[in-house]
Design a protein around this motif. Structure first.
Motif, PDB file in Angstrom:
ATOM      1  N   VAL A  52     -10.897  95.531   7.685  1.00  0.00           N
ATOM      2  CA  VAL A  52     -10.113  94.455   8.287  1.00  0.00           C
ATOM      3  C   VAL A  52      -9.270  93.801   7.192  1.00  0.00           C
ATOM      4  N   PRO A  53      -7.948  93.958   7.224  1.00  0.00           N
ATOM      5  CA  PRO A  53      -7.098  93.428   6.155  1.00  0.00           C
ATOM      6  C   PRO A  53      -6.920  91.917   6.275  1.00  0.00           C
ATOM      7  N   PRO A  54      -6.583  91.256   5.177  1.00  0.00           N
ATOM      8  CA  PRO A  54      -6.303  89.816   5.237  1.00  0.00           C
ATOM      9  C   PRO A  54      -4.995  89.568   5.973  1.00  0.00           C
ATOM     10  N   CYS A  55      -4.750  88.335   6.337  1.00  0.00           N
ATOM     11  CA  CYS A  55      -3.516  87.969   7.025  1.00  0.00           C
ATOM     12  C   CYS A  55      -2.313  88.343   6.163  1.00  0.00           C
ATOM     13  N   SER A  56      -1.375  89.058   6.728  1.00  0.00           N
ATOM     14  CA  SER A  56      -0.204  89.510   5.970  1.00  0.00           C
ATOM     15  C   SER A  56       0.755  88.372   5.663  1.00  0.00           C
ATOM     16  N   HIS A  57       0.568  87.224   6.317  1.00  0.00           N
ATOM     17  CA  HIS A  57       1.491  86.105   6.097  1.00  0.00           C
ATOM     18  C   HIS A  57       0.970  85.123   5.049  1.00  0.00           C
ATOM     19  N   CYS A  58      -0.289  84.679   5.198  1.00  0.00           N
ATOM     20  CA  CYS A  58      -0.807  83.659   4.276  1.00  0.00           C
ATOM     21  C   CYS A  58      -1.875  84.194   3.338  1.00  0.00           C
ATOM     22  N   GLY A  59      -2.369  85.406   3.565  1.00  0.00           N
ATOM     23  CA  GLY A  59      -3.368  85.983   2.685  1.00  0.00           C
ATOM     24  C   GLY A  59      -4.791  85.594   2.998  1.00  0.00           C
ATOM     25  N   SER A  60      -4.996  84.744   4.008  1.00  0.00           N
ATOM     26  CA  SER A  60      -6.357  84.348   4.369  1.00  0.00           C
ATOM     27  C   SER A  60      -7.099  85.534   4.981  1.00  0.00           C
ATOM     28  N   SER A  61      -8.411  85.505   4.889  1.00  0.00           N
ATOM     29  CA  SER A  61      -9.191  86.557   5.522  1.00  0.00           C
ATOM     30  C   SER A  61      -9.106  86.403   7.034  1.00  0.00           C
ATOM     31  N   ARG A  62      -9.347  87.503   7.731  1.00  0.00           N
ATOM     32  CA  ARG A  62      -9.355  87.468   9.192  1.00  0.00           C
ATOM     33  C   ARG A  62     -10.784  87.352   9.701  1.00  0.00           C
ATOM     34  N   THR A  63     -10.926  86.720  10.856  1.00  0.00           N
ATOM     35  CA  THR A  63     -12.230  86.548  11.466  1.00  0.00           C
ATOM     36  C   THR A  63     -12.238  87.157  12.862  1.00  0.00           C
ATOM     37  N   PHE A  64     -13.406  87.601  13.304  1.00  0.00           N
ATOM     38  CA  PHE A  64     -13.517  88.139  14.650  1.00  0.00           C
ATOM     39  C   PHE A  64     -13.236  87.039  15.671  1.00  0.00           C
ATOM     40  N   GLU A  65     -12.471  87.388  16.727  1.00  0.00           N
ATOM     41  CA  GLU A  65     -12.175  86.397  17.767  1.00  0.00           C
ATOM     42  C   GLU A  65     -12.626  86.848  19.151  1.00  0.00           C
ATOM     43  N   PHE A  66     -12.267  88.058  19.560  1.00  0.00           N
ATOM     44  CA  PHE A  66     -12.735  88.551  20.844  1.00  0.00           C
ATOM     45  C   PHE A  66     -12.696  90.076  20.860  1.00  0.00           C
ATOM     46  N   GLN A  67     -13.288  90.658  21.903  1.00  0.00           N
ATOM     47  CA  GLN A  67     -13.250  92.109  22.033  1.00  0.00           C
ATOM     48  C   GLN A  67     -13.075  92.504  23.487  1.00  0.00           C
ATOM     49  N   LEU A  68     -12.443  93.654  23.684  1.00  0.00           N
ATOM     50  CA  LEU A  68     -12.225  94.219  25.015  1.00  0.00           C
ATOM     51  C   LEU A  68     -13.368  95.168  25.321  1.00  0.00           C
ATOM     52  N   MET A  69     -13.820  95.146  26.581  1.00  0.00           N
ATOM     53  CA  MET A  69     -15.027  95.870  26.972  1.00  0.00           C
ATOM     54  C   MET A  69     -14.716  97.076  27.864  1.00  0.00           C
ATOM     55  N   PRO A  70     -15.670  98.017  27.984  1.00  0.00           N
ATOM     56  CA  PRO A  70     -15.430  99.256  28.746  1.00  0.00           C
ATOM     57  C   PRO A  70     -15.003  99.044  30.186  1.00  0.00           C
ATOM     58  N   ALA A  71     -15.476  97.972  30.836  1.00  0.00           N
ATOM     59  CA  ALA A  71     -15.122  97.734  32.237  1.00  0.00           C
ATOM     60  C   ALA A  71     -13.628  97.527  32.427  1.00  0.00           C
ATOM     61  N   LEU A  72     -12.916  97.198  31.342  1.00  0.00           N
ATOM     62  CA  LEU A  72     -11.476  96.972  31.439  1.00  0.00           C
ATOM     63  C   LEU A  72     -10.716  98.276  31.659  1.00  0.00           C
ATOM     64  N   VAL A  73     -11.264  99.387  31.172  1.00  0.00           N
ATOM     65  CA  VAL A  73     -10.551 100.673  31.211  1.00  0.00           C
ATOM     66  C   VAL A  73     -10.132 101.042  32.629  1.00  0.00           C
ATOM     67  N   SER A  74     -11.044 100.896  33.584  1.00  0.00           N
ATOM     68  CA  SER A  74     -10.742 101.302  34.965  1.00  0.00           C
ATOM     69  C   SER A  74      -9.685 100.422  35.615  1.00  0.00           C
ATOM     70  N   LEU A  75      -9.398  99.257  35.046  1.00  0.00           N
ATOM     71  CA  LEU A  75      -8.406  98.346  35.608  1.00  0.00           C
ATOM     72  C   LEU A  75      -7.005  98.599  35.063  1.00  0.00           C
ATOM     73  N   LEU A  76      -6.909  99.373  33.998  1.00  0.00           N
ATOM     74  CA  LEU A  76      -5.614  99.620  33.361  1.00  0.00           C
ATOM     75  C   LEU A  76      -4.948 100.838  33.990  1.00  0.00           C
ATOM     76  N   ARG A  77      -4.333 100.608  35.131  1.00  0.00           N
ATOM     77  CA  ARG A  77      -3.641 101.667  35.850  1.00  0.00           C
ATOM     78  C   ARG A  77      -2.247 101.189  36.220  1.00  0.00           C
ATOM     79  N   ILE A  78      -1.257 102.065  36.072  1.00  0.00           N
ATOM     80  CA  ILE A  78       0.110 101.680  36.381  1.00  0.00           C
ATOM     81  C   ILE A  78       0.363 101.866  37.872  1.00  0.00           C
ATOM     82  N   TYR A  79       1.507 101.359  38.337  1.00  0.00           N
ATOM     83  CA  TYR A  79       1.809 101.375  39.764  1.00  0.00           C
ATOM     84  C   TYR A  79       2.076 102.773  40.307  1.00  0.00           C
ATOM     85  N   ASP A  80       2.578 103.668  39.478  1.00  0.00           N
ATOM     86  CA  ASP A  80       2.923 105.013  39.927  1.00  0.00           C
ATOM     87  C   ASP A  80       1.656 105.854  40.091  1.00  0.00           C
ATOM     88  N   PRO A  81       1.261 106.202  41.321  1.00  0.00           N
ATOM     89  CA  PRO A  81       0.029 106.960  41.535  1.00  0.00           C
ATOM     90  C   PRO A  81       0.095 108.378  40.988  1.00  0.00           C
TER      91      PRO A  81
END
Length: 358
Positions: A284-313
């Motif tokens: 995990v690289p430091p912030c490219s703007h200020c150089g501060s370290s990055r911290t974990f904020e959130f994560q995307l979960m497996p249940a999201l995968v089935s919801l990511l579908r475009i309109y074109d069937p």
């Protein structure tokens, strides 16, 4: 693994966004798919995949102001929908945008349109910040006030309805010839505290899923978790087919709420779906703007995968992953008046069982 003191917030899919309405969401909205909503004075372009150069698809938008900060703050996550790029960190982009309340007022001055009688009010957002316990107060007007809104943003006697003003700030209103990526069907994200879930009579569905998982792996979670010190024969008998005890812990943790699409706990501990590299902190690289370290904020979960579908069937474009961990600048640096979002970092882990389907 998360410590008992960490209070994770869980994001759940909460109904489709009606695309027939004009500008149905704003940067205050937590949502899946659709088009990202820009903040005032921030120019938000669709980024491109670092691997194949295709325009990325918008995956989620998270409104997440920080406690005691004067800034509105939104994080948008993009991913490549090409199958060759699935499961790779370079095919994801995370952009963080911020603005002051004064930026909203100056940007909407003279541009807002008064709401007509009976017009539906956009769904309000939820405050993800630490120690936020005001999850929305219903009023007779039908509006939902969030913890991040101040009296100046909700008063009606002196200023126009801010929710109406913000409807004009969608990225789709910017006249820009940029190439957009695939657009996934949009859904609202609602938020609950993980502590609200418990093993009780109302969790039959979660227990059934856990039992199905244990039957499929040929052992109980307790056996899988305690096999490290056993003899080789016992380990071979009880080891999960994917060979990863971290995945077993992951499944056990999310079995309380299998439908979760997002987990939020800034500065908390991520939930890995497979054993991370030993040097994950260095990855995990430091912030490219200020150089501060990055911290974990959130994560995307497996249940999201089935919801990511475009309109074109007929299209096979999709996004596949196990979990995506989003790390952001620890100081959330921002220059007031900046017109460009800050790029953050996404660490992607593929589904350990995904190879079984190829």
């Amino acid at each position: 693994m998360a410590t008992p003191l960490e209070n994770h917030l869980i994001g759940l899919c909460d109904g489709a966004i009606d695309n027939k309405r004009k500008n149905p969401s704003t940067f205050l909205t937590n949502k899946i798919g659709g088009e990202p909503d820009r903040l005032p004075a921030v120019f938000l372009r669709y980024p491109s995949c670092s691997l194949c150069s295709s325009p990325l698809a918008h995956v989620v938008q998270v409104y997440c102001p920080l406690e005691a900060s004067p800034y509105h703050r939104t994080v948008t996550v993009f991913a490549c929908a090409n199958s060759d790029c699935h499961g790779k960190c370079d095919s994801w982009k995370v952009l963080r945008s911020q603005c002051l309340e004064s930026d909203i007022r100056s940007s909407t001055e003279g541009a807002w349109v008064e709401a007509t009688a009976g017009q539906e009010v956009p769904m309000a957002s939820t405050d993800w910040c630490d120690d936020a316990d005001d999850w929305g107060v219903e009023e007779d007007s039908g509006e939902t006030l969030t913890a991040s809104q101040t009296p100046s943003t909700t008063a009606t006697e002196a200023a126009p309805d801010v929710s109406c003003q913000l409807q004009s700030l969608s990225i789709s209103t910017v006249e820009d010839p940029q190439v957009k990526g695939p657009i996934f069907q949009p859904f609202y994200i609602s938020v609950v505290e993980e502590s609200d879930f418990a093993w009780d009579s109302g969790m039959e569905h979660a227990q059934e899923l856990l039992q199905e998982y244990e039957q499929r792996e040929g052992a109980t979670v307790a056996e899988l978790g305690g096999c490290e010190g056993g003899e080789g024969e016992r380990y071979e008998k009880t080891e999960a087919r994917h060979g990863d005890a971290v995945f077993t812990d992951f499944m056990k943790k999310i079995s309380l709420c299998p439908e979760q699409v997002l987990r939020y706990c800034r500065k908390g501990s991520p939930l890995f779906i497979s054993k991370p590299p030993s040097d994950v902190k260095q990855i995990v690289p430091p912030c490219s703007h200020c150089g501060s370290s990055r911290t974990f904020e959130f994560q995307l979960m497996p249940a999201l995968v089935s919801l990511l579908r475009i309109y074109d069937p007929n299209s096979e474009l999709a996004v596949e992953f196990g979990t995506v961990l989003v790390y952001t600048c620890q100081s959330s640096c921002w220059i007031s008046g900046s017109s460009s979002p800050m790029e953050e970092f996404a660490f992607v882990q593929a589904d350990p069982d995904q190879k079984l389907f190829k």
